[in-house]
Scaffold this motif. Structure first.
Motif, PDB file in Angstrom:
ATOM      1  N   SER A 170      -0.859   1.175   8.816  1.00 34.80           N
ATOM      2  CA  SER A 170      -2.000   1.943   8.324  1.00 34.80           C
ATOM      3  C   SER A 170      -2.484   2.813   9.473  1.00 34.80           C
ATOM      4  CB  SER A 170      -3.115   1.022   7.807  1.00 34.80           C
ATOM      5  OG  SER A 170      -3.525   0.129   8.811  1.00 34.80           O
ATOM      6  N   SER A 171      -2.964   3.995   9.126  1.00 32.05           N
ATOM      7  CA  SER A 171      -3.384   4.939  10.156  1.00 32.05           C
ATOM      8  C   SER A 171      -4.516   5.810   9.638  1.00 32.05           C
ATOM      9  CB  SER A 171      -2.195   5.822  10.565  1.00 32.05           C
ATOM     10  OG  SER A 171      -2.563   6.717  11.591  1.00 32.05           O
ATOM     11  N   THR A 172      -5.440   6.114  10.530  1.00 34.68           N
ATOM     12  CA  THR A 172      -6.519   7.042  10.251  1.00 34.68           C
ATOM     13  C   THR A 172      -6.206   8.345  10.976  1.00 34.68           C
ATOM     14  OG1 THR A 172      -8.052   5.177  10.170  1.00 34.68           O
ATOM     15  CG2 THR A 172      -9.022   7.381  10.332  1.00 34.68           C
ATOM     16  N   VAL A 173      -6.355   9.456  10.248  1.00 34.37           N
ATOM     17  CA  VAL A 173      -6.013  10.773  10.772  1.00 34.37           C
ATOM     18  C   VAL A 173      -7.238  11.677  10.666  1.00 34.37           C
ATOM     19  CG1 VAL A 173      -4.462  12.747  10.487  1.00 34.37           C
ATOM     20  CG2 VAL A 173      -3.627  10.435   9.996  1.00 34.37           C
TER      21      VAL A 173
ATOM     22  N   PRO B 167      -1.411   8.338   0.802  1.00 32.95           N
ATOM     23  CA  PRO B 167      -2.811   8.297   1.189  1.00 32.95           C
ATOM     24  C   PRO B 167      -3.558   7.142   0.529  1.00 32.95           C
ATOM     25  CG  PRO B 167      -2.481   9.987  -0.466  1.00 32.95           C
ATOM     26  CD  PRO B 167      -1.123   9.415  -0.147  1.00 32.95           C
ATOM     27  N   VAL B 168      -4.481   6.586   1.264  1.00 33.43           N
ATOM     28  CA  VAL B 168      -5.458   5.644   0.716  1.00 33.43           C
ATOM     29  C   VAL B 168      -6.703   6.438   0.344  1.00 33.43           C
ATOM     30  CG1 VAL B 168      -6.924   3.648   1.249  1.00 33.43           C
ATOM     31  CG2 VAL B 168      -4.563   3.725   2.092  1.00 33.43           C
ATOM     32  N   ASN B 169      -7.078   7.368   1.238  1.00 34.02           N
ATOM     33  CA  ASN B 169      -8.222   8.244   1.004  1.00 34.02           C
ATOM     34  C   ASN B 169      -8.028   9.509   1.834  1.00 34.02           C
ATOM     35  OD1 ASN B 169     -11.048   8.727   0.005  1.00 34.02           O
ATOM     36  ND2 ASN B 169     -11.387   8.868   2.213  1.00 34.02           N
ATOM     37  N   VAL B 170      -8.126  10.663   1.199  1.00 32.99           N
ATOM     38  CA  VAL B 170      -8.044  11.935   1.919  1.00 32.99           C
ATOM     39  C   VAL B 170      -9.422  12.575   1.872  1.00 32.99           C
ATOM     40  CG1 VAL B 170      -6.983  14.227   2.023  1.00 32.99           C
ATOM     41  CG2 VAL B 170      -5.610  12.245   1.353  1.00 32.99           C
ATOM     42  N   GLY B 171     -10.038  12.678   3.042  1.00 30.81           N
ATOM     43  CA  GLY B 171     -11.359  13.287   3.151  1.00 30.81           C
ATOM     44  C   GLY B 171     -11.276  14.658   3.792  1.00 30.81           C
ATOM     45  N   ARG B 172     -12.408  15.306   3.881  1.00 34.40           N
ATOM     46  CA  ARG B 172     -12.446  16.638   4.494  1.00 34.40           C
ATOM     47  C   ARG B 172     -12.052  16.578   5.966  1.00 34.40           C
ATOM     48  NH1 ARG B 172     -13.977  21.240   6.158  1.00 34.40           N
ATOM     49  NH2 ARG B 172     -15.891  21.853   7.120  1.00 34.40           N
TER      50      ARG B 172
ATOM     51  N   THR C 253      -4.902  14.960  14.231  1.00 38.58           N
ATOM     52  CA  THR C 253      -4.549  13.974  15.245  1.00 38.58           C
ATOM     53  C   THR C 253      -4.779  12.579  14.684  1.00 38.58           C
ATOM     54  OG1 THR C 253      -4.850  13.324  17.559  1.00 38.58           O
ATOM     55  CG2 THR C 253      -6.849  13.905  16.338  1.00 38.58           C
ATOM     56  N   SER C 254      -3.994  11.639  15.144  1.00 39.20           N
ATOM     57  CA  SER C 254      -4.184  10.243  14.742  1.00 39.20           C
ATOM     58  C   SER C 254      -5.357   9.663  15.510  1.00 39.20           C
ATOM     59  CB  SER C 254      -2.930   9.413  15.052  1.00 39.20           C
ATOM     60  OG  SER C 254      -1.840   9.885  14.311  1.00 39.20           O
ATOM     61  N   ILE C 255      -6.169   8.887  14.818  1.00 40.10           N
ATOM     62  CA  ILE C 255      -7.279   8.185  15.453  1.00 40.10           C
ATOM     63  C   ILE C 255      -6.859   6.747  15.768  1.00 40.10           C
ATOM     64  CG2 ILE C 255      -9.614   7.301  15.142  1.00 40.10           C
ATOM     65  CD1 ILE C 255     -10.190   9.709  13.387  1.00 40.10           C
ATOM     66  N   ASP C 256      -6.125   6.151  14.847  1.00 34.42           N
ATOM     67  CA  ASP C 256      -5.638   4.793  15.076  1.00 34.42           C
ATOM     68  C   ASP C 256      -4.347   4.580  14.302  1.00 34.42           C
ATOM     69  OD1 ASP C 256      -6.194   4.208  12.383  1.00 34.42           O
ATOM     70  OD2 ASP C 256      -7.924   2.987  12.815  1.00 34.42           O
ATOM     71  N   LEU C 257      -3.650   3.519  14.658  1.00 35.96           N
ATOM     72  CA  LEU C 257      -2.430   3.128  13.974  1.00 35.96           C
ATOM     73  C   LEU C 257      -2.299   1.622  14.142  1.00 35.96           C
ATOM     74  CD1 LEU C 257       0.836   4.915  13.682  1.00 35.96           C
ATOM     75  CD2 LEU C 257       0.946   2.627  14.636  1.00 35.96           C
ATOM     76  N   GLN C 258      -2.126   0.931  13.034  1.00 41.92           N
ATOM     77  CA  GLN C 258      -1.976  -0.529  13.057  1.00 41.92           C
ATOM     78  C   GLN C 258      -0.712  -0.887  12.312  1.00 41.92           C
ATOM     79  OE1 GLN C 258      -5.088  -2.737  11.102  1.00 41.92           O
ATOM     80  NE2 GLN C 258      -3.901  -4.617  11.162  1.00 41.92           N
ATOM     81  N   ILE C 259       0.066  -1.804  12.863  1.00 40.70           N
ATOM     82  CA  ILE C 259       1.296  -2.231  12.202  1.00 40.70           C
ATOM     83  C   ILE C 259       1.292  -3.737  12.032  1.00 40.70           C
ATOM     84  CG2 ILE C 259       2.602  -2.356  14.377  1.00 40.70           C
ATOM     85  CD1 ILE C 259       5.056  -1.299  12.703  1.00 40.70           C
ATOM     86  N   ASN C 260       1.761  -4.165  10.875  1.00 37.98           N
ATOM     87  CA  ASN C 260       1.991  -5.590  10.586  1.00 37.98           C
ATOM     88  C   ASN C 260       3.471  -5.758  10.301  1.00 37.98           C
ATOM     89  OD1 ASN C 260      -0.764  -6.523  10.683  1.00 37.98           O
ATOM     90  ND2 ASN C 260      -1.069  -5.397   8.800  1.00 37.98           N
ATOM     91  N   PHE C 261       4.105  -6.703  10.998  1.00 40.64           N
ATOM     92  CA  PHE C 261       5.540  -6.961  10.841  1.00 40.64           C
ATOM     93  C   PHE C 261       5.743  -8.141   9.904  1.00 40.64           C
ATOM     94  CE2 PHE C 261       4.890  -5.252  15.137  1.00 40.64           C
ATOM     95  CZ  PHE C 261       5.726  -4.148  15.091  1.00 40.64           C
ATOM     96  N   PHE C 262       6.704  -8.029   8.985  1.00 42.43           N
ATOM     97  CA  PHE C 262       6.966  -9.084   8.013  1.00 42.43           C
ATOM     98  C   PHE C 262       8.339  -9.721   8.149  1.00 42.43           C
ATOM     99  CE2 PHE C 262       3.861  -6.206   5.980  1.00 42.43           C
ATOM    100  CZ  PHE C 262       2.785  -7.077   5.981  1.00 42.43           C
TER     101      PHE C 262
ATOM    102  N   ILE D 108     -11.703  13.040   7.771  1.00 49.30           N
ATOM    103  CA  ILE D 108     -11.069  11.758   8.074  1.00 49.30           C
ATOM    104  C   ILE D 108     -10.280  11.284   6.851  1.00 49.30           C
ATOM    105  CG2 ILE D 108     -11.460   9.346   8.711  1.00 49.30           C
ATOM    106  CD1 ILE D 108     -12.241  11.323  10.929  1.00 49.30           C
ATOM    107  N   SER D 109      -9.025  10.926   7.089  1.00 49.71           N
ATOM    108  CA  SER D 109      -8.153  10.447   6.011  1.00 49.71           C
ATOM    109  C   SER D 109      -7.470   9.162   6.458  1.00 49.71           C
ATOM    110  CB  SER D 109      -7.094  11.494   5.662  1.00 49.71           C
ATOM    111  OG  SER D 109      -7.717  12.688   5.226  1.00 49.71           O
ATOM    112  N   ARG D 110      -7.124   8.343   5.489  1.00 46.88           N
ATOM    113  CA  ARG D 110      -6.477   7.049   5.762  1.00 46.88           C
ATOM    114  C   ARG D 110      -5.183   6.987   4.971  1.00 46.88           C
ATOM    115  NH1 ARG D 110      -6.734   3.085   9.594  1.00 46.88           N
ATOM    116  NH2 ARG D 110      -6.363   1.059   8.693  1.00 46.88           N
ATOM    117  N   TYR D 111      -4.117   6.519   5.640  1.00 45.10           N
ATOM    118  CA  TYR D 111      -2.792   6.403   5.030  1.00 45.10           C
ATOM    119  C   TYR D 111      -2.238   5.008   5.233  1.00 45.10           C
ATOM    120  CZ  TYR D 111      -2.756  11.460   4.659  1.00 45.10           C
ATOM    121  OH  TYR D 111      -3.057  12.751   4.319  1.00 45.10           O
ATOM    122  N   VAL D 112      -1.333   4.648   4.357  1.00 46.16           N
ATOM    123  CA  VAL D 112      -0.562   3.417   4.506  1.00 46.16           C
ATOM    124  C   VAL D 112       0.910   3.809   4.391  1.00 46.16           C
ATOM    125  CG1 VAL D 112      -0.610   2.762   2.054  1.00 46.16           C
ATOM    126  CG2 VAL D 112      -0.356   1.001   3.797  1.00 46.16           C
TER     127      VAL D 112
END
Length: 170
Positions: free
Chosen positions: A156-159, A130-135, A107-116, A137-141
């Motif tokens: 960016s999102s934490t899963v 992935p930025v970091n894949v943990g057992r 499940t997603s924990i958070d999602l942040q978007i920046n518009f350019f 908690i993982s972070r993606y961009v």
């Protein structure tokens, strides 16, 4: 020693394909009737908004869509930010799906978007990595690019990976 029926044996064999292998076979058009995935793919929002998986790897995924102002615009006439969030979330979810095992969900924990920059009509591509894949908690961009390869937005999102009772029914 307990014996298993032929049907149970086939079901066991069907469950062995990894999520990544399933998606790769899907992309190559080689999915067999014995290849099963717990992931409902393509999932309904992909069909609704016209997302297409174009590339997948271990922890990575790319989706694209034809952005059309007559279908996807906001009141200012540019493609709605929610559509950009949706394609990025789909790409990130698919990327993370390649890392989860049998009986696991996420499940997603958070999602942040920046518009350019704005986007109107044309192909957009969401590239998740992935930025970091943990057992757990993982972070993606995820970069969202226009068809001229200019960056439209970055998400960016934490899963969180769910196991056991947490994954049940998901």
């Amino acid at each position: 020693m307990a014996r298993i029926s032929a049907a149970e044996g086939r079901e066991h064999v069907m469950s062995r394909i990894s999520n990544l292998d399933y998606l790769r076979k899907l992309l190559s058009g080689t999915v067999a009737s014995t290849d099963k995935s717990p992931f409902n793919f393509p999932f309904p929002i992909m069909k609704t908004l016209g997302f297409k998986l174009i590339e997948v790897g271990e922890g990575t995924a790319s989706m694209e869509m034809e952005a059309k102002t007559e279908l996807h615009s906001n009141p200012m006439g540019t493609i709605h930010g929610g559509v950009l969030c949706d394609i990025a979330d789909a790409a990130i979810g698919t990327a993370h799906f390649t890392t989860v095992g049998e009986g696991e969900s996420f499940t997603s924990i958070d999602l942040q978007i920046n518009f350019f920059r704005p986007v109107w009509n044309g192909r957009i591509r969401a590239v998740a990595k992935p930025v970091n894949v943990g057992r757990q908690i993982s972070r993606y961009v995820c970069d969202i690019l226009r068809d001229d390869d200019k960056l439209v937005a970055q998400v960016s999102s934490t899963v969180m990976t769910l196991r056991g009772g947490q994954a049940s029914g998901r």
